[in-house]
Design an enzyme around this catalytic site. Structure first.
Site, PDB file in Angstrom:
ATOM      1  N   THR A  95       1.063  -0.958  -0.002  1.00  0.00           N
ATOM      2  CA  THR A  95      -0.075   0.062  -0.336  1.00  0.00           C
ATOM      3  C   THR A  95       0.367   1.380  -0.220  1.00  0.00           C
ATOM      4  O   THR A  95       1.959   1.875   0.812  1.00  0.00           O
ATOM      5  CB  THR A  95      -1.107  -0.258   0.792  1.00  0.00           C
ATOM      6  OG1 THR A  95      -1.882  -1.655   1.258  1.00  0.00           O
ATOM      7  CG2 THR A  95      -2.072   1.175   1.172  1.00  0.00           C
ATOM      8  N   LYS A 170      -7.528   1.378  -2.376  1.00  0.00           N
ATOM      9  CA  LYS A 170      -7.260   0.733  -1.515  1.00  0.00           C
ATOM     10  C   LYS A 170      -6.914   2.209  -0.306  1.00  0.00           C
ATOM     11  O   LYS A 170      -7.380   2.169   0.559  1.00  0.00           O
ATOM     12  CB  LYS A 170      -5.863   0.577  -1.386  1.00  0.00           C
ATOM     13  CG  LYS A 170      -4.973  -0.420  -0.165  1.00  0.00           C
ATOM     14  CD  LYS A 170      -6.082  -0.833  -0.088  1.00  0.00           C
ATOM     15  CE  LYS A 170      -5.324  -1.905   1.633  1.00  0.00           C
ATOM     16  NZ  LYS A 170      -3.684  -2.789   1.390  1.00  0.00           N
ATOM     17  N   LYS A 238       0.199   5.089   8.594  1.00  0.00           N
ATOM     18  CA  LYS A 238       0.272   5.895   7.477  1.00  0.00           C
ATOM     19  C   LYS A 238       0.374   5.969   6.167  1.00  0.00           C
ATOM     20  O   LYS A 238       0.125   6.938   5.360  1.00  0.00           O
ATOM     21  CB  LYS A 238       1.709   4.528   7.037  1.00  0.00           C
ATOM     22  CG  LYS A 238       2.197   4.943   5.299  1.00  0.00           C
ATOM     23  CD  LYS A 238       2.937   3.600   4.855  1.00  0.00           C
ATOM     24  CE  LYS A 238       1.834   2.785   5.083  1.00  0.00           C
ATOM     25  NZ  LYS A 238       1.831   1.275   3.903  1.00  0.00           N
TER      26      LYS A 238
END
Length: 285
Positions: A95, A170, A238
């Site tokens: 990701t 995502k 993150k």
């Protein structure tokens, strides 16, 4: 077909193991070699550098923590870009920020290789069971080449079109998941502080419109004071940062995202290596 797998952490180890058990000829690389021991014992071949791995592999798979880690194995000395050649396929399951996916695609294209960004839905246990959902964007031919391998590590693989559509999906997924789970856990902490039994409240919530199998998995662990890492607190922080960056780029009004990002920022130093569900502890302090 030779598959090279870079990154053998919580997610990558399970994915690589499923590919190995399915009969693929596996080459692996991890910064810490000890994490490759089980795979080596079962027949995978350890490569000393990503460059060596790319030389020996038809498909180069990555599952790494963030953009910095991806750059280290691709662009640094002995990175896989040094030996990448025409016809090979690079698949990034990590990701990462959507803009980095665009950048990596161009670097791979310069080598006349093919690229897929393929972030996954699911964490530790789905990775171990081969039940992830793969979101792919990039070269359609590469997706077709990878179909057999994807079937061994996922319950579903979807081709979404051009880069960075998969990264955008995502980002949206993790934004929605983080904000909703945070609100749920805040509610349980609220219930506890006003004298209600959190387990009783959870059972009631779980019998109605808020029933959710993944929430159930997370909340049961929280109620047992179990914060073993399936998806780390620091990785969710993150990803919330990526989501905020994309929201700013497109001038999206996302106040809930901003608020949850601040909550994770508040707990980062204390809970970084724990599961993301440790956000509950911030409300329960």
């Amino acid at each position: 077909m030779n598959i090279g797998f870079i990154g053998l952490g919580i997610m990558g180890s399970g994915m690589a193991n499923n590919l190995l058990k399915s009969g693929f000829n596996m080459y692996v690389f991890n910064r810490t070699r000890e994490k490759a021991k089980e795979l080596e014992d079962n027949g995978a071949k350890f490569c000393s550098t990503p460059k060596e791995l790319a030389e020996k592999s038809d498909l180069i798979f990555m599952m790494l923590t963030d953009v910095r880690a991806c750059r280290a194995v691709s662009e640094d000395k002995d990175g896989f870009l040094e030996s990448l050649s025409k016809g090979k396929v690079v698949v990034n399951f990590s990701t990462v920020h959507p803009n980095y996916s665009l950048e990596l695609r161009e670097m791979v294209k310069e080598k006349e290789a093919m690229f897929l960004e393929s972030p996954v839905l699911g964490s530790k246990i789905p990775a171990q069971k081969g039940e992830l959902v793969i979101l792919s964007a990039g070269d359609k031919e590469a997706f077709e080449i990878c179909t057999d391998a994807f079937e061994k590590i996922s319950k579903k693989a979807m081709y979404l079109g051009d880069v960075p559509k998969a990264s955008y999906v995502k980002v949206v997924n993790n934004e929605a998941f983080a904000t909703s789970l945070t609100a749920y856990l805040e509610g349980l902490a609220f219930a506890k502080k006003i004298g209600l039994d959190p387990e009783m409240v959870f059972n009631i919530l779980n019998s109605g419109a808020l029933s959710n199998p993944y929430f159930e998995f997370k909340v049961k662990k929280v109620l047992n004071d179990d914060f073993e890492t399936h998806f780390s607190f620091e990785n969710m922080k993150k990803d919330l940062g990526y989501a905020l960056s994309v929201a700013d780029e497109f001038k999206c009004y996302c106040p809930t995202l901003a608020a949850v990002n601040e909550i994770f920022k508040k707990g980062l130093n204390k809970h970084a290596k724990e599961d993301m569900s440790a956000v509950y502890k911030i409300f329960d302090e």
